[in-house]
Design an enzyme around this catalytic site. Structure first.
Site, short mmCIF file in Angstrom:
data_model
loop_
_atom_site.label_atom_id
_atom_site.label_comp_id
_atom_site.label_asym_id
_atom_site.label_seq_id
_atom_site.Cartn_x
_atom_site.Cartn_y
_atom_site.Cartn_z
N ARG A 74 -65.14 -48.47 22.29
CA ARG A 74 -64.47 -47.53 23.18
C ARG A 74 -63.19 -48.18 23.72
O ARG A 74 -62.18 -47.53 23.94
CB ARG A 74 -65.38 -47.07 24.32
CG ARG A 74 -64.67 -46.15 25.28
CD ARG A 74 -65.55 -45.28 26.19
NE ARG A 74 -66.90 -45.75 26.42
CZ ARG A 74 -67.24 -46.72 27.27
NH1 ARG A 74 -66.33 -47.31 27.99
NH2 ARG A 74 -68.51 -47.08 27.39
N TYR A 123 -47.47 -25.88 25.88
CA TYR A 123 -48.63 -25.55 25.06
C TYR A 123 -49.70 -24.88 25.95
O TYR A 123 -49.95 -25.32 27.07
CB TYR A 123 -49.17 -26.86 24.47
CG TYR A 123 -50.39 -26.70 23.63
CD1 TYR A 123 -50.31 -26.10 22.38
CD2 TYR A 123 -51.62 -27.16 24.06
CE1 TYR A 123 -51.44 -25.97 21.60
CE2 TYR A 123 -52.75 -27.04 23.28
CZ TYR A 123 -52.64 -26.43 22.06
OH TYR A 123 -53.76 -26.29 21.28
N ASP A 139 -43.70 -33.96 25.86
CA ASP A 139 -44.58 -33.61 24.75
C ASP A 139 -43.67 -33.41 23.54
O ASP A 139 -42.93 -32.43 23.45
CB ASP A 139 -45.36 -32.32 25.10
CG ASP A 139 -46.33 -31.90 23.99
OD1 ASP A 139 -46.12 -32.29 22.83
OD2 ASP A 139 -47.29 -31.17 24.30
N LYS A 171 -50.88 -32.39 14.55
CA LYS A 171 -49.84 -31.56 13.96
C LYS A 171 -49.03 -32.34 12.92
O LYS A 171 -49.58 -32.75 11.92
CB LYS A 171 -48.98 -30.97 15.09
CG LYS A 171 -49.79 -30.44 16.28
CD LYS A 171 -50.66 -29.26 15.93
CE LYS A 171 -51.69 -28.93 17.00
NZ LYS A 171 -51.18 -28.74 18.35
C1 LIG Z 1 -51.66 -28.77 19.68
C2 LIG Z 1 -50.81 -29.16 20.80
C3 LIG Z 1 -51.33 -29.85 21.90
C4 LIG Z 1 -52.80 -30.16 22.02
O1 LIG Z 1 -53.23 -31.00 21.02
P1 LIG Z 1 -54.75 -31.00 20.42
O2 LIG Z 1 -54.69 -32.10 19.42
O3 LIG Z 1 -54.99 -29.65 19.84
O4 LIG Z 1 -55.67 -31.27 21.55
C5 LIG Z 1 -50.46 -30.22 22.90
N1 LIG Z 1 -49.14 -29.92 22.85
C6 LIG Z 1 -48.61 -29.25 21.81
C7 LIG Z 1 -47.16 -28.95 21.81
C8 LIG Z 1 -49.42 -28.85 20.75
O5 LIG Z 1 -48.89 -28.17 19.74
#
Ligand SMILES: *Cc1c(COP(=O)(O)O)cnc(C)c1O
Length: 379
Positions: free
Chosen positions: A46, A98, A170, A195
């Site tokens: 962890r 998001y 982000d 992504k």
């Molecule tokens: C998908 C996404 C998230 C969240 O990520 P997960 O891996 O699905 O938890 C946060 N910010 C953006 C811009 C995203 O596209």
């Protein structure tokens, strides 16, 4: 070193045991200790795992930070980040972050006496106005999901520096190939590795990258205390994906430019949101802080009825949430990713009922456009 070279080589050494060129997956919960207090740098998985460590160092190199931290999902990364807050603190965020980030702030962490305020960060004055003596973090997403608004990262960093606040970006939509927020003075970069970084829609992961050593230590402490870590297998998949990030992003970008201009010319499409179009209100700013315009586009078909008909007709473009994979995905933000945002709030941020979002894949662009064309023909 250029970006592609770093993506393929940064922190990656052939394994000393057998010389395997690929980073091994280390599926273990614990590590044997030579004697009390003597180990090879790993005690319990962890806290740290050698496969995860390589990914954390690799993403730090790609984003220009000193350290990276890997989590089980993008939301786990953001949740850990918000554990830097204390009760009564206030956070300013981009108004169309998001959907999951909105939900976490407004419907989960609000129960812990934390205040999340969403403003239009395309105008820096709105950030300045929202800051109170209780503000600790300014969290922006650029380009935003799904309307592709661009926020001036240099401006955000400057405001935060002058007020002693932590700035966070982000960077999921741009990926480190197109944008490095730390270069503009942003303190922490966040990614949903699910992504573009992974790029093959076969894992979930989240990453944070930063420079400030004190904050790194606190986040590592939060990471091991809350436990939302990335597994060694996911870390390996992510490392594998990152090796081709540069070539994938080039194709995502060139395909998206063609898809955006096709949509822009189509008479059934009311509006196209793509930072690469001259008609985009922050096209110049996008040009300044991004090295390309990305693979994400949204467009307005006027009403829910049209959006429904269109989404039923697409074949090649798969109707699904998520983005950033090699395959083209298409979605309906109002009922999918943004369903937990109240309708009046959705309208205010431009997530209208006719809005369709497309994550342009790396297939042959003629095939993507042909599919969109036949589906638009149903309207
Ligand atoms: C998908 C996404 C998230 C969240 O990520 P997960 O891996 O699905 O938890 C946060 N910010 C953006 C811009 C995203 O596209």
């Amino acid at each position: 070193m250029g970006f592609s070279t770093k993506a393929i080589h940064a922190a990656i050494e052939p394994d000393p045991t057998y010389g395997s060129i690929m980073t091994p997956i280390h599926p273990t919960s614990t590590y044997v200790q030579q004697e009390l207090g003597v180990n090879k740098g790993y005690e319990y998985a962890r806290v740290s795992n050698p496969t995860r460590t390589v990914l954390e160092k690799n993403i730090a190199a790609l984003e220009g930070g000193s350290e990276g931290l890997a989590f089980g999902s993008g939301m786990a990364a953001i949740t850990s980040l918000f554990h830097l807050l204390k009760s009564d603190d206030h956070v300013v965020l981009s108004r169309n972050v998001y959907g999951g980030t909105y939900r976490l702030g407004k419907l989960v962490l609000n129960n812990f006496n934390l205040d999340f305020e969403f403003v239009d960060t395309t105008d820096l004055e709105n950030i300045k106005k929202a800051i109170t003596p209780k503000t600790r973090i300014v969290f922006v997403e650029t380009p935003t999901n799904p309307t592709m608004e661009i926020t001036d990262l240099t401006g955000v960093a400057r405001i935060c520096r002058s007020k002693g606040l932590m700035s966070v970006c982000d960077n999921t939509f741009a990926s480190p190939f197109l944008q490095n927020p730390i270069d503009f003075g942003i303190d922490i970069v966040m990614h949903s590795a699910t992504k573009y970084l992974n790029g093959h829609s076969d894992m979930l992961g989240g990453l944070l990258v930063l420079n400030d050593q004190k904050t790194v230590e606190r986040l590592r402490f939060v990471q091991k205390s809350t436990g939302g870590i990335m597994s060694p297998f996911e870390a390996w998949l992510c490392l594998r994906g990152i090796k081709t990030l540069a070539v994938r992003m080039e194709r995502h970008c060139s395909n998206a430019v063609e898809v955006a201009s096709f949509l822009w010319k189509h008479k059934k499409v009311k509006k196209v949101n793509y930072p690469g179009l001259l008609s985009h209100p922050q096209h110049r700013l996008a040009q300044k802080q991004m090295r390309g315009f990305g693979g994400m586009i949204s467009f307005d078909l006027g009403n829910l009825e049209n959006a429904k008909k269109f989404l039923k007709r697409v074949n090649l473009c798969a109707l699904a949430e998520s983005l950033g994979g090699v395959e083209t995905l298409i979605s309906h933000p109002a009922t999918m990713t943004h369903a937990s945002v109240p309708p009046e709030e959705r309208k205010r941020v431009g997530v209208v009922d006719g809005l369709v979002r497309i994550s342009v894949g790396i297939e042959d662009v003629e095939d993507i456009i042909a599919d969109l064309k036949q589906a638009l023909g149903a309207l």
